[in-house]
Design a protein around this motif. Sequence first.
Motif, mmCIF file in Angstrom:
data_model
loop_
_atom_site.group_PDB
_atom_site.id
_atom_site.type_symbol
_atom_site.label_atom_id
_atom_site.label_comp_id
_atom_site.label_asym_id
_atom_site.label_seq_id
_atom_site.Cartn_x
_atom_site.Cartn_y
_atom_site.Cartn_z
ATOM 1 N N UNK A 80 -58.738 -1.094 -47.115
ATOM 2 C CA UNK A 80 -58.794 -0.425 -48.550
ATOM 3 C C UNK A 80 -57.851 0.589 -48.679
ATOM 4 N N UNK A 81 -57.089 0.788 -49.886
ATOM 5 C CA UNK A 81 -56.221 1.800 -50.181
ATOM 6 C C UNK A 81 -54.840 1.510 -49.592
ATOM 7 N N UNK A 82 -54.256 2.512 -48.849
ATOM 8 C CA UNK A 82 -53.145 2.343 -48.040
ATOM 9 C C UNK A 82 -53.049 1.767 -46.924
ATOM 10 N N UNK A 83 -54.116 1.669 -46.291
ATOM 11 C CA UNK A 83 -54.286 0.799 -44.998
ATOM 12 C C UNK A 83 -53.652 -0.628 -44.798
ATOM 13 N N UNK A 100 -54.350 7.769 -48.774
ATOM 14 C CA UNK A 100 -55.490 7.474 -47.954
ATOM 15 C C UNK A 100 -56.013 5.763 -47.913
ATOM 16 N N UNK A 101 -56.484 5.620 -46.710
ATOM 17 C CA UNK A 101 -56.831 4.122 -46.351
ATOM 18 C C UNK A 101 -57.830 4.297 -45.711
ATOM 19 N N UNK A 102 -58.507 3.131 -45.350
ATOM 20 C CA UNK A 102 -59.805 2.727 -44.796
ATOM 21 C C UNK A 102 -59.709 1.321 -44.276
ATOM 22 N N UNK A 261 -56.719 10.384 -44.515
ATOM 23 C CA UNK A 261 -56.270 10.794 -45.761
ATOM 24 C C UNK A 261 -55.255 12.036 -45.508
ATOM 25 N N UNK A 262 -54.141 11.836 -46.423
ATOM 26 C CA UNK A 262 -53.143 12.953 -46.396
ATOM 27 C C UNK A 262 -52.934 13.515 -47.793
ATOM 28 N N UNK A 263 -52.558 14.861 -47.702
ATOM 29 C CA UNK A 263 -52.358 15.602 -49.232
ATOM 30 C C UNK A 263 -50.943 16.005 -49.214
#
Length: 354
Positions: A80-83, A100-102, A261-263
Amino acid sequence: MAAVGCWTHRQNSKSIYILFSSQKMTPFKLLWSFILFIFTVNHCIADDDHEMEEFLKREYSLTKPYQAVGSLSSSHWELMGDAMVTTEQVRLTPDMQSRQGAVWSKLPCHLTDWEMQVHFKIHGKGKKNLNGDGLAIWYTKERMQKGPVFGNKDNFTGLGVFVDSYPNEEKQLERIFPFVLAMVGNGTISYDHERDGRPTELGGCNAMVRNLKHDTFLFIRYVRRRLTVMIDIDGQHEWRDCLDLPGVRLPKGFYFGATAITGDLSDNHDIISLKLYQLTVLRSKQEEEDQEEEITIPSVDNMELLRLGRTEEGMSGLAIFFTVLFSMLGCIFLVVVGLLLYGHWNENRRKRFY
């Protein structure tokens, strides 16, 4: 995995035997060796009391070459996401801002006792305290939902074990980051970002895991309603205790997952493997009866006492200084008043006598 601790104790026992066999033994060394021997034997006996067998459950495990990852119906894990998947790891986030990824298991886990070994890596170009934000390992009712808690939804239902690599709370001095902590949510408890999850944490430990050249591991065990978290991050192939808490109640049928996650700050958050083992544990008749009770909502026994104890432990730095200062001033005041009263009484007594 279950035999790692006993192997270490057998090595210690061998060293103790060598010490006892030595002819040049001072009384102090003899006493110390005897104490160490008794401790080792007791610890091994305790391990034998909790002896268990483990079986790798491949359907709940994520390993190279990651053939079980993808959107196909035959896949056991979903991204999911950027994974993204490479030949060497599942990269949850690249070293870039606002990602963010999962990766989530598609199969609900119905095991009673289990342990998860996580082989992970956190690395990036950012210097100390200029990196973030961290990754999390989950066993939750919900899956595949983006959110602010290390890439997962807030108010989650289940268990979260976090590797927090950036301190959000200002003016905290006693905690060194990265920090590993655990939390159990019932669907209504929010993770406090401003205080780095302290109000709801079950415990934790510091873990300097960034930019290491050797492998880093996280170990999560749930057996007999006891949650144990350990880390192996020093390259010595030895587990270090991080959290050990009884009275943790987790329902069956939840999903395993890993998120990151990164910010404004970032890191590469990589999962090399997630290996889940089923544990077969010998139980007493009473334990079997207790186990028959169905758990529907995650909870922790005596959670209020845990929070109270953590509040008391939290009295550090300035608070402790003023507490000690006022206590000393109070004692000095009482001593002075006592001396004055005694002097006054003694003077009156002297006048009456003469």
